[in-house]
Design a protein around this motif. Sequence first.
Motif, PDB file in Angstrom:
ATOM      1  N   GLU A 236       0.829  -1.198   0.000  1.00  0.00           N
ATOM      2  CA  GLU A 236       0.000   0.000   0.000  1.00  0.00           C
ATOM      3  C   GLU A 236       0.870   1.257   0.000  1.00  0.00           C
ATOM      4  O   GLU A 236       0.625   2.203   0.758  1.00  0.00           O
TER       5      GLU A 236
ATOM      6  N   LYS B 183      -3.120   8.881  -2.895  1.00  0.00           N
ATOM      7  CA  LYS B 183      -3.806   7.590  -2.815  1.00  0.00           C
ATOM      8  C   LYS B 183      -2.806   6.455  -2.642  1.00  0.00           C
ATOM      9  O   LYS B 183      -1.700   6.501  -3.152  1.00  0.00           O
TER      10      LYS B 183
ATOM     11  N   ASP C 135     -14.362   1.752  -3.331  1.00  0.00           N
ATOM     12  CA  ASP C 135     -13.203   1.247  -4.071  1.00  0.00           C
ATOM     13  C   ASP C 135     -13.328   1.547  -5.564  1.00  0.00           C
ATOM     14  O   ASP C 135     -12.324   1.782  -6.248  1.00  0.00           O
TER      15      ASP C 135
ATOM     16  N   GLN D 271     -10.433  -4.469  -9.638  1.00  0.00           N
ATOM     17  CA  GLN D 271     -11.211  -4.299  -8.417  1.00  0.00           C
ATOM     18  C   GLN D 271     -11.730  -5.650  -7.970  1.00  0.00           C
ATOM     19  O   GLN D 271     -12.379  -6.367  -8.727  1.00  0.00           O
TER      20      GLN D 271
ATOM     21  N   GLU E 204      -7.523  -2.581  -6.163  1.00  0.00           N
ATOM     22  CA  GLU E 204      -8.239  -2.342  -4.911  1.00  0.00           C
ATOM     23  C   GLU E 204      -8.978  -3.619  -4.528  1.00  0.00           C
ATOM     24  O   GLU E 204      -9.572  -4.285  -5.380  1.00  0.00           O
ATOM     25  N   CYS E 205      -8.939  -3.950  -3.244  1.00  0.00           N
ATOM     26  CA  CYS E 205      -9.491  -5.219  -2.793  1.00  0.00           C
ATOM     27  C   CYS E 205     -10.226  -5.029  -1.471  1.00  0.00           C
ATOM     28  O   CYS E 205      -9.844  -4.186  -0.649  1.00  0.00           O
ATOM     29  N   SER E 206     -11.266  -5.818  -1.277  1.00  0.00           N
ATOM     30  CA  SER E 206     -12.019  -5.805  -0.029  1.00  0.00           C
ATOM     31  C   SER E 206     -11.802  -7.125   0.699  1.00  0.00           C
ATOM     32  O   SER E 206     -11.017  -7.967   0.268  1.00  0.00           O
TER      33      SER E 206
ATOM     34  N   PRO F 176      -2.988   2.560  -3.329  1.00  0.00           N
ATOM     35  CA  PRO F 176      -3.678   1.349  -3.795  1.00  0.00           C
ATOM     36  C   PRO F 176      -3.259   0.127  -2.980  1.00  0.00           C
ATOM     37  O   PRO F 176      -2.189   0.090  -2.371  1.00  0.00           O
ATOM     38  N   ASP F 177      -4.121  -0.888  -2.989  1.00  0.00           N
ATOM     39  CA  ASP F 177      -3.788  -2.125  -2.285  1.00  0.00           C
ATOM     40  C   ASP F 177      -2.613  -2.839  -2.947  1.00  0.00           C
ATOM     41  O   ASP F 177      -1.818  -3.489  -2.275  1.00  0.00           O
TER      42      ASP F 177
ATOM     43  N   GLU G 166      -7.362   6.577  -9.330  1.00  0.00           N
ATOM     44  CA  GLU G 166      -5.986   6.094  -9.457  1.00  0.00           C
ATOM     45  C   GLU G 166      -5.593   5.902 -10.921  1.00  0.00           C
ATOM     46  O   GLU G 166      -4.470   6.245 -11.332  1.00  0.00           O
TER      47      GLU G 166
ATOM     48  N   LYS H 166     -12.265   5.135  -5.913  1.00  0.00           N
ATOM     49  CA  LYS H 166     -10.826   5.241  -5.666  1.00  0.00           C
ATOM     50  C   LYS H 166     -10.027   4.700  -6.847  1.00  0.00           C
ATOM     51  O   LYS H 166      -9.038   5.313  -7.280  1.00  0.00           O
ATOM     52  N   LEU H 167     -10.445   3.556  -7.377  1.00  0.00           N
ATOM     53  CA  LEU H 167      -9.729   2.957  -8.503  1.00  0.00           C
ATOM     54  C   LEU H 167      -9.823   3.845  -9.731  1.00  0.00           C
ATOM     55  O   LEU H 167      -8.838   4.013 -10.458  1.00  0.00           O
TER      56      LEU H 167
END
Length: 446
Positions: free
Chosen positions: A249, A266, A301, A333, A287-289, A268-269, A308, A304-305
Amino acid sequence: MSTIVFNKIFDFMRDEPVKHVTAGSVIYIGTEDDQTISKDELLKLTIDAIRSMKNIAGEDSERFRKISNIPLEFECAYETICSLRDIKALKMSKQVLDNDTIKKNRRYLQGRLSTSRIISDDSIIVENLSPKQHQEFLKPAHNMVVTLPNSVQDKCHEFVLRFSEKYTKDLCIKLVHNEKWKESDEILMGVTDNILDVLDDVWMNPAFGPELMKTQSEETYITNIIIPLIRASLKGLPYRQFGFISTAERQSIASADRKEDGYFRKRPDFMYLQKQEGRIFELVFGECSRLLCSDTKKKEDEIKLWRELNDGLFWVRQGCKLENDQFGVVGIQVAGTEIQLNVLIKDNLDIHRYYHLKKTQIPIQWSKQALSTLPEFVELLLNLRNILVVNLSLLMQVPISKTHRVEKSITISSLRKEIPDEQNKKRQRRSKKTLGSIKHRKTAYF
């Protein structure tokens, strides 16, 4: 321990040649295994041994007359032996101990331990053991370590000698997106094998079984499933000696470059980054949950993605002039078990286009449903690879600017309407709290 020392002194007085039995030799034997024994205790044990020898050797024997003088010479001999040992002029010889002696010595060591009852192999107590005791102490550790087979060692040597900094063949031609695979079926099959090997481990992992999968954190999901699958699908890419995946991150370089425009930095994951002529380009953002993903998290997400990718494309085009309608920054995503592949490109009219290329389910567990979802999932990952192969070809064909090119920045505003007003207010309050004294800035969303 006193009994052991007494027996050693007594046996020495009884069995050794008379000329070898002196006050110094008796002291040496008595302190050989335990140098912490006190002088007074050693003298007492010596006198007890002499008394026992009286009944065996007889008072008139030469042996008894000689050992009777040991107490008179003890003080001077003790100082001599100690000084020789301190200057390392006197080395203790090895001695073979029987099992009973070893057990007694072990109990003695335990008595000298702290309340933790833990002995480290680099502790002073272990270092002061006799060679035989030291070897016995380390035996369990030695049994755990196995010597590397010669065949494996040869393979390692071969790898080092044959390794080249330019590990894979570079693309010498310019590629374009034309609905065709850029690599042979043999390579695609090899990549598929890599993906399936990862899934084989995932399906066998109880952490992602029906009982525990709901409790796993986002970091566990990313580390054990998402990143291994991404690595497997991108293994062996052209120019891979200049590319890497970041999973910490880390702050996006593209986002940091635009911070003066009121954007947040930002993180990102995960990202795929490529280094070209001293400049780092961020080509893939992820991006991941967690495995359980709420609609709110999914929408956040998504926003956000989107941002990015916008920053990433802006950053790339500041560094080089790429062909429109071809080069694009990729977004991945992951929302629960759903994965979506996106791309942002710039067309010939300098309009940014955002495409949702593919969406499918990640087969976290084995089931008959995987007969349909697994091919779709592999297809998505292979398309990710295919897009990167073309993008790398395009990137390597153009010169990299040493200074920033003037590139018009865009603002993507359409998604803001999809966020409820209440969520917008919360985001704005959070943004003000984060930025502190900065009063004039743009909203957190495009």
